[in-house]
Design an enzyme around this catalytic site. Sequence first.
Site, PDB file in Angstrom:
ATOM      1  N   TYR A  48       0.802  -1.243   0.000  1.00 19.85           N
ATOM      2  CA  TYR A  48       0.000   0.000   0.000  1.00 19.85           C
ATOM      3  C   TYR A  48       0.829   1.284   0.000  1.00 19.85           C
ATOM      4  CZ  TYR A  48      -0.285   0.407   5.267  1.00 19.85           C
ATOM      5  OH  TYR A  48      -0.068   0.532   6.586  1.00 19.85           O
ATOM      6  N   GLU A  49       2.135   1.201   0.125  1.00 19.70           N
ATOM      7  CA  GLU A  49       2.971   2.400  -0.061  1.00 19.70           C
ATOM      8  C   GLU A  49       3.400   2.542  -1.526  1.00 19.70           C
ATOM      9  OE1 GLU A  49       3.913   4.969   1.840  1.00 19.70           O
ATOM     10  OE2 GLU A  49       2.567   4.226   3.375  1.00 19.70           O
TER      11      GLU A  49
END
Length: 207
Positions: A48-49
């Site tokens: 998710y980064e």
Amino acid sequence: MIPVVKGWFTETSIEVASLGIQVHGGMGYIEETGAAQYYRDARITTIYEGTTSIQANDLVGRKIAREAGATAKAVIKDMKATLRALKAVEGEDFAAMARHLAAGAKAVEQCVGWIVDTYATDIKAVHAGSVPFLKLMGIVAGGWQMARAALAAQAKVAKGEGDAGFLTAKIATARFFADHYLAQAPGLRETVTGGAAGVMALAAEQF
Ligand SMILES: Cc1cc2nc3c(=O)[nH]c(=O)nc-3n(C[C@H](O)[C@H](O)[C@H](O)COP(=O)(O)OP(=O)(O)OC[C@H]3O[C@@H](n4cnc5c(N)ncnc54)[C@H](O)[C@@H]3O)c2cc1C
């Protein structure tokens, strides 16, 4: 450095959290001790980064090839300034750091040259090596910063300033990083510049 910070730090956080389980043995693995939860929490960061391969594609494409490696070459120049400072300090710790940082900076320099030269003619080969290059860049930049910290600690030790235990530990951890991580740089260079054949070998229906 943004893809390196996001991609390499998050990948490294998984390794660190995994080691955190390992050093506690079976007690580390069971949920009740909490170590496994750190591992699961770290595991999402490479997704998710921004996923690691997307960060790596950004690094080789938009951050390096698009400007013919101008910023990367400036960073390598700064690494070489630290290298000269390491060579000026006596002792085996600093000699080892200098040896591994020299090989690491050379590996990054060779890969940047290869990325810039190859991008227009074989873009798939460059992208096949992008994740190993992200790792290489993270390890060498990490070792470079550890070396800067060791030099700052050594300057204080030489003047008899500060907490000697903390400062000598700083030098020892920088030496550890050089011997155990920076030393991986030449191998990663081989994967970056020569690893595309295996990646591209199979047709889609062979998976
Ligand atoms: C818990 C959680 C919280 C989230 N929170 C947010 C949020 O707050 N805001 C937000 O905007 N998004 C959020 N996301 C979404 C997140 O941004 C996406 O999960 C992420 O961008 C990856 O996209 P994807 O899951 O569709 O994976 P995919 O794009 O399907 O990727 C799957 C795999 O294929 C690889 N891949 C994909 N394309 C390529 C390519 N061109 N070259 C090489 N490899 C490739 C990827 O690296 C990855 O390993 C969240 C996701 C989760 C799981």
